[in-house]
Scaffold this motif. Sequence first.
Motif, mmCIF file in Angstrom:
data_model
loop_
_atom_site.group_PDB
_atom_site.id
_atom_site.type_symbol
_atom_site.label_atom_id
_atom_site.label_comp_id
_atom_site.label_asym_id
_atom_site.label_seq_id
_atom_site.Cartn_x
_atom_site.Cartn_y
_atom_site.Cartn_z
ATOM 1 N N GLY A 177 30.899 28.647 49.337
ATOM 2 C CA GLY A 177 31.226 27.384 48.687
ATOM 3 C C GLY A 177 30.082 26.399 48.789
ATOM 4 N N THR A 178 30.427 25.109 48.666
ATOM 5 C CA THR A 178 29.424 24.054 48.737
ATOM 6 C C THR A 178 29.939 22.892 49.589
ATOM 7 O OG1 THR A 178 30.268 23.077 46.699
ATOM 8 C CG2 THR A 178 28.387 24.554 46.479
ATOM 9 N N LYS A 229 36.810 14.348 50.967
ATOM 10 C CA LYS A 229 37.839 14.295 49.928
ATOM 11 C C LYS A 229 39.067 15.043 50.436
ATOM 12 C CE LYS A 229 34.592 14.279 46.061
ATOM 13 N NZ LYS A 229 34.091 15.026 44.905
ATOM 14 N N GLY A 230 40.220 14.357 50.428
ATOM 15 C CA GLY A 230 41.467 14.990 50.837
ATOM 16 C C GLY A 230 41.804 14.740 52.288
ATOM 17 N N VAL A 274 35.055 18.399 53.402
ATOM 18 C CA VAL A 274 33.725 18.405 52.773
ATOM 19 C C VAL A 274 33.319 19.780 52.247
ATOM 20 C CG1 VAL A 274 32.873 16.402 54.053
ATOM 21 C CG2 VAL A 274 32.540 18.697 55.021
ATOM 22 N N PHE A 275 34.275 20.712 52.172
ATOM 23 C CA PHE A 275 33.951 22.068 51.717
ATOM 24 C C PHE A 275 34.762 22.427 50.479
ATOM 25 C CE2 PHE A 275 34.473 26.680 51.581
ATOM 26 C CZ PHE A 275 33.168 27.118 51.732
ATOM 27 N N THR A 302 37.419 23.306 42.223
ATOM 28 C CA THR A 302 36.767 22.002 42.085
ATOM 29 C C THR A 302 37.266 21.048 43.163
ATOM 30 O OG1 THR A 302 38.481 21.285 40.532
ATOM 31 C CG2 THR A 302 36.472 22.254 39.593
ATOM 32 N N ARG A 303 38.122 21.546 44.055
ATOM 33 C CA ARG A 303 38.708 20.712 45.106
ATOM 34 C C ARG A 303 38.299 21.213 46.481
ATOM 35 N NH1 ARG A 303 44.768 20.994 44.673
ATOM 36 N NH2 ARG A 303 44.310 23.146 44.145
ATOM 37 N N THR A 304 38.232 20.290 47.430
ATOM 38 C CA THR A 304 37.958 20.675 48.813
ATOM 39 C C THR A 304 39.196 21.344 49.399
ATOM 40 O OG1 THR A 304 38.779 18.634 49.833
ATOM 41 C CG2 THR A 304 36.440 18.670 49.137
#
Length: 192
Positions: free
Chosen positions: A137-138, A144-145, A154-155, A161-163
Amino acid sequence: MDTLIFATNNQHKVDEIRLVLGSRFNIITLKESGIDIDIPEPHDTLEANATEKSSVIHKLTGKNCFSEDTGLEVAALNGAPGVKSARYAGESRSFDANIDKLLKEMEQNSSREARFRTIISLILNNKEFIFEGICPGTITMERKGSNGFGYDPVFIPDGSTRTFAEMTMEEKSVFSHRKKAMEKLIAFLSDV
């Protein structure tokens, strides 16, 4: 139903693994089996730390058990935090401090590639077996979340498109490195 001791004190990991295993196996935590120790993770690899944890519990109980060690490996940081993921910002094991440190170190990096890697060490009938699960992943630029734990905010796993922190546990399990390792463990146990 086979009973396995899961050598962890991390309830989040227990919940994830119970979700994957369903009712096929009875997972007993350290606490549920009356063991109150924090097993050290002194080694330089996930494999050695997983082996350390399962070996300690097997020596204490003589029972079938498994452990896992998971690390976030960031390409731009030469694989860090890796084996030090839980203690990246210090011995306090603060998720927030670990994320703060990671985002600070990634500020100037355009390469955001990372992966979660899980190693499971199973000791069954006095023999050890190793299983690996990887989720590429990135790393995001900011949190987020609010679900999950660790580096989940953060992953973003490849294919989403979601963490992880923006997903339910069921949604996360579609991508989960831990689930991938557990599926290999389950397949192995089904053939034993």
